[in-house]
Write a protein that holds these residues in place. Structure first.
Motif, short mmCIF file in Angstrom:
data_model
loop_
_atom_site.label_atom_id
_atom_site.label_comp_id
_atom_site.label_asym_id
_atom_site.label_seq_id
_atom_site.Cartn_x
_atom_site.Cartn_y
_atom_site.Cartn_z
N LEU A 48 -50.39 4.34 33.01
CA LEU A 48 -50.89 3.76 34.25
C LEU A 48 -51.01 2.24 34.14
O LEU A 48 -50.73 1.51 35.09
CB LEU A 48 -52.23 4.38 34.62
CG LEU A 48 -52.67 4.19 36.05
CD1 LEU A 48 -51.66 4.81 37.00
CD2 LEU A 48 -54.03 4.82 36.27
N ARG A 49 -51.38 1.75 32.97
CA ARG A 49 -51.43 0.29 32.76
C ARG A 49 -50.03 -0.32 32.85
O ARG A 49 -49.85 -1.39 33.41
CB ARG A 49 -52.08 -0.03 31.42
CG ARG A 49 -53.59 0.09 31.44
CD ARG A 49 -54.20 -0.47 30.18
NE ARG A 49 -53.91 0.36 29.02
CZ ARG A 49 -54.73 1.27 28.53
NH1 ARG A 49 -55.90 1.47 29.09
NH2 ARG A 49 -54.39 1.97 27.49
N ARG A 50 -49.03 0.37 32.29
CA ARG A 50 -47.66 -0.12 32.39
C ARG A 50 -47.19 -0.14 33.84
O ARG A 50 -46.55 -1.09 34.28
CB ARG A 50 -46.71 0.77 31.59
CG ARG A 50 -46.67 0.48 30.14
CD ARG A 50 -45.56 1.31 29.53
NE ARG A 50 -45.49 1.08 28.12
CZ ARG A 50 -44.82 0.07 27.57
NH1 ARG A 50 -44.16 -0.76 28.32
NH2 ARG A 50 -44.82 -0.09 26.27
N ILE A 51 -47.50 0.92 34.57
CA ILE A 51 -47.11 1.00 35.98
C ILE A 51 -47.83 -0.07 36.78
O ILE A 51 -47.24 -0.71 37.65
CB ILE A 51 -47.40 2.40 36.54
CG1 ILE A 51 -46.51 3.43 35.85
CG2 ILE A 51 -47.21 2.45 38.04
CD1 ILE A 51 -46.89 4.87 36.12
N ARG A 52 -49.10 -0.30 36.48
CA ARG A 52 -49.89 -1.30 37.21
C ARG A 52 -49.30 -2.70 37.03
O ARG A 52 -49.33 -3.52 37.94
CB ARG A 52 -51.34 -1.27 36.73
CG ARG A 52 -52.24 -2.18 37.56
CD ARG A 52 -53.65 -2.15 37.07
NE ARG A 52 -53.71 -2.73 35.74
CZ ARG A 52 -54.63 -2.43 34.84
NH1 ARG A 52 -55.57 -1.56 35.11
NH2 ARG A 52 -54.62 -3.01 33.67
N ARG A 53 -48.73 -2.96 35.87
CA ARG A 53 -48.13 -4.27 35.62
C ARG A 53 -46.93 -4.53 36.52
O ARG A 53 -46.76 -5.63 37.03
CB ARG A 53 -47.71 -4.37 34.16
CG ARG A 53 -47.09 -5.69 33.81
CD ARG A 53 -46.56 -5.69 32.42
NE ARG A 53 -45.62 -4.57 32.31
CZ ARG A 53 -44.86 -4.34 31.28
NH1 ARG A 53 -44.92 -5.13 30.25
NH2 ARG A 53 -44.04 -3.33 31.25
N THR A 54 -46.11 -3.51 36.76
CA THR A 54 -44.91 -3.70 37.57
C THR A 54 -45.11 -3.36 39.04
O THR A 54 -44.43 -3.92 39.90
CB THR A 54 -43.75 -2.86 37.02
OG1 THR A 54 -44.13 -1.49 37.02
CG2 THR A 54 -43.37 -3.30 35.62
N ASN A 55 -46.00 -2.42 39.34
CA ASN A 55 -46.20 -1.99 40.72
C ASN A 55 -47.68 -1.65 40.93
O ASN A 55 -48.06 -0.48 40.87
CB ASN A 55 -45.32 -0.79 41.03
CG ASN A 55 -45.22 -0.52 42.49
OD1 ASN A 55 -46.03 -1.00 43.28
ND2 ASN A 55 -44.24 0.27 42.87
N PRO A 56 -48.52 -2.64 41.18
CA PRO A 56 -49.96 -2.39 41.27
C PRO A 56 -50.36 -1.47 42.41
O PRO A 56 -51.31 -0.71 42.27
CB PRO A 56 -50.57 -3.78 41.44
CG PRO A 56 -49.45 -4.69 41.79
CD PRO A 56 -48.19 -4.05 41.34
N TRP A 57 -49.64 -1.50 43.54
CA TRP A 57 -50.02 -0.62 44.66
C TRP A 57 -49.82 0.84 44.31
O TRP A 57 -50.61 1.70 44.72
CB TRP A 57 -49.22 -0.98 45.91
CG TRP A 57 -49.69 -2.26 46.51
CD1 TRP A 57 -49.05 -3.47 46.47
CD2 TRP A 57 -50.93 -2.49 47.18
NE1 TRP A 57 -49.81 -4.42 47.10
CE2 TRP A 57 -50.97 -3.85 47.55
CE3 TRP A 57 -52.00 -1.68 47.51
CZ2 TRP A 57 -52.03 -4.41 48.23
CZ3 TRP A 57 -53.07 -2.24 48.19
CH2 TRP A 57 -53.08 -3.59 48.54
N LEU A 58 -48.79 1.16 43.58
CA LEU A 58 -48.56 2.54 43.16
C LEU A 58 -49.67 3.00 42.22
O LEU A 58 -50.17 4.12 42.34
CB LEU A 58 -47.20 2.68 42.48
CG LEU A 58 -46.87 4.06 41.92
CD1 LEU A 58 -46.78 5.08 43.05
CD2 LEU A 58 -45.57 4.01 41.14
N ALA A 59 -50.07 2.14 41.30
CA ALA A 59 -51.13 2.50 40.36
C ALA A 59 -52.46 2.74 41.08
O ALA A 59 -53.15 3.74 40.82
CB ALA A 59 -51.29 1.42 39.30
N TRP A 60 -52.82 1.84 41.99
CA TRP A 60 -54.09 2.02 42.72
C TRP A 60 -54.02 3.23 43.64
O TRP A 60 -55.00 3.96 43.80
CB TRP A 60 -54.44 0.76 43.50
CG TRP A 60 -54.98 -0.30 42.62
CD1 TRP A 60 -54.38 -1.47 42.29
CD2 TRP A 60 -56.23 -0.30 41.93
NE1 TRP A 60 -55.17 -2.19 41.43
CE2 TRP A 60 -56.31 -1.49 41.20
CE3 TRP A 60 -57.28 0.62 41.84
CZ2 TRP A 60 -57.41 -1.80 40.40
CZ3 TRP A 60 -58.36 0.30 41.04
CH2 TRP A 60 -58.41 -0.89 40.33
N GLY A 61 -52.89 3.46 44.27
CA GLY A 61 -52.74 4.64 45.12
C GLY A 61 -52.83 5.94 44.34
O GLY A 61 -53.38 6.93 44.82
#
Length: 83
Positions: A48-61
């Motif tokens: 999730l940290r990796r995803i948040r780095r590239t696409n923060p809206w997807l991680a928060w969603g």
């Protein structure tokens, strides 16, 4: 190795043919009981940290969806119990 550093490709097949950039593999599964994230071989919160780095809206969603769903269920139960 820091989780925010991209992994180096191990073989020529790990590169996009057009650009020569490394391939990033990401998957997110959301259910009523929570979520499962995978990114570049990492799972859970590291992914999730990796995803948040590239696409923060997807991680928060991904995190917000189960939280909102549980809130709606609890709210419906409170309303049903009061009525």
């Amino acid at each position: 190795m820091d989780i925010f550093e991209p992994k180096q490709p191990e073989a020529e097949t790990d590169l996009w043919p057009e650009t020569g950039r490394p391939v990033q593999l990401v998957s997110v599964s959301i259910s009523a009981f929570g979520f499962r994230a995978r990114a570049d071989g990492d799972t859970g919160w590291a992914a999730l940290r990796r995803i948040r780095r590239t696409n923060p809206w997807l991680a928060w969603g991904t995190v917000a969806y189960p939280v909102v769903l549980v809130g709606l269920v609890v709210g419906a139960l409170v309303i049903a119990a009061a009525g």
